[in-house]
Design an enzyme around this catalytic site. Structure first.
Site, PDB file in Angstrom:
ATOM      1  N   ASP A  80       0.660  -1.225  -0.044  1.00  0.00           N
ATOM      2  CA  ASP A  80      -0.184  -0.005  -0.111  1.00  0.00           C
ATOM      3  C   ASP A  80       0.889   1.186  -0.003  1.00  0.00           C
ATOM      4  O   ASP A  80       1.827   1.132   0.684  1.00  0.00           O
ATOM      5  CB  ASP A  80      -0.869  -0.044   1.424  1.00  0.00           C
ATOM      6  N   HIS A 109      -7.120   9.769   6.131  1.00  0.00           N
ATOM      7  CA  HIS A 109      -6.661   8.741   7.050  1.00  0.00           C
ATOM      8  C   HIS A 109      -6.440   9.147   8.397  1.00  0.00           C
ATOM      9  O   HIS A 109      -6.274  10.166   8.802  1.00  0.00           O
ATOM     10  CB  HIS A 109      -5.159   8.614   6.312  1.00  0.00           C
TER      11      HIS A 109
END
Length: 289
Positions: free
Chosen positions: A81, A183
């Site tokens: 990721d 996030h």
């Protein structure tokens, strides 16, 4: 069993579903996620953070997750990721990652395209033509590994007018977008910009090659909104903060009792597994059924 990320996500969208991806910092969490996938009979994605991959034992973890995924009774992808370091990307693919988010979202538009194309060129030269590439257009505020409160106003939005050009020129097979998602933890209620997602969806579904969309920072977004996102081309949804929070809460509640029970680490790890498995199973059912 091994699966190609783009094919997995496309198949999910065709049946009105999406595939969740869970960031796994360790084998215990990954095992729990795969067990949840097998329990529900649904596919899943194991994400590895770039700092994890670059750490001393990071490549060993990727190899272990690859073995876990290959032995699963359902389709499982292992993804590196948010990566931009070509050396880490190449090493991670050699260790068993079969998809990569080539993340140039902090760069300018042309530089972002160049990064994704550069990653593809490196992987192709290294025999990684089957590796699926995800890219990200638009900036997500917050920290991928630490759950600080983030003001949704700090998040940059994907420009819908750039989407088709970016997808076609970068060659990305999936596209992560910024539509008010962040996030970490949201300060206040999440404010998903449906108008932006609708315009992005129109661009990606009207081009010659449809590009499935990805929603990062999904922890904290209500289930109803995640289901709505599926109808607008979002076929992959990433979770990290909620999974970590549940594990840490379990450890805080259970550690003293297991210490008193003869330093029962095996029992404590079992509770860790249960916490992650329960969250993953519930999320898999929400998105996949």
């Amino acid at each position: 069993m091994r699966a190609k990320l783009d094919e997995l996500v496309t198949a999910a969208l065709q049946r009105g579903a999406a595939v969740p991806a869970f960031t796994c910092y360790d084998f215990t969490t990954a095992t729990a996620v795969v067990e949840a996938a097998e329990e529900t009979g649904l596919p899943v994605i194991l994400n590895v953070a770039p700092k994890t991959a670059a750490a001393r034992a990071g490549q060993r973890l990727i190899t272990a997750l690859r073995s876990l995924a290959d032995g699963a009774a359902v389709p499982v992808c292992v993804q590196l990721d948010h990566a931009s370091d070509l050396a880490v990307i190449r090493e991670s693919v050699r260790s068993g990652a079969d998809c990569v988010l080539a993340d140039g979202s902090a760069l300018g538009f042309e530089e972002n395209i160049a990064l994704v194309r550069g990653v593809r060129a490196v992987l192709n030269a290294d025999g990684g033509t089957a590796v699926v590439l995800e890219a990200e257009l638009g900036g997500l505020a917050g920290d991928e590994d630490k759950a600080f409160g983030v003001d949704v106003q700090a998040a940059g939005l994907t420009d819908p007018t750039q989407v088709r050009d970016f997808a076609e020129r970068s060659g990305a097979q999936l596209l992560a977008v910024a539509i008010g998602n962040v996030h970490g933890k949201y300060k206040g209620a999440p404010k998903v910009r449906w108008d932006v997602l609708e315009r992005i969806s129109a661009e990606t579904t009207s081009s010659e090659a449809t590009v499935p969309l990805v929603l990062h920072g999904a922890s904290g977004i209500p289930a109803g909104e995640l289901l709505k996102a599926r109808t607008l081309g979002v076929g992959k949804v990433n979770f990290n903060t909620e999974l970590r929070s549940g594990i840490l809460a379990t450890l805080e509640a259970e550690t003293a009792a297991h210490r008193a029970d003869g330093e029962n680490l095996q029992g404590l790890l079992g509770r860790w597994n249960a916490s992650a498995r329960e969250f993953a199973a519930a999320t898999l059912r929400t998105l996949g059924e």
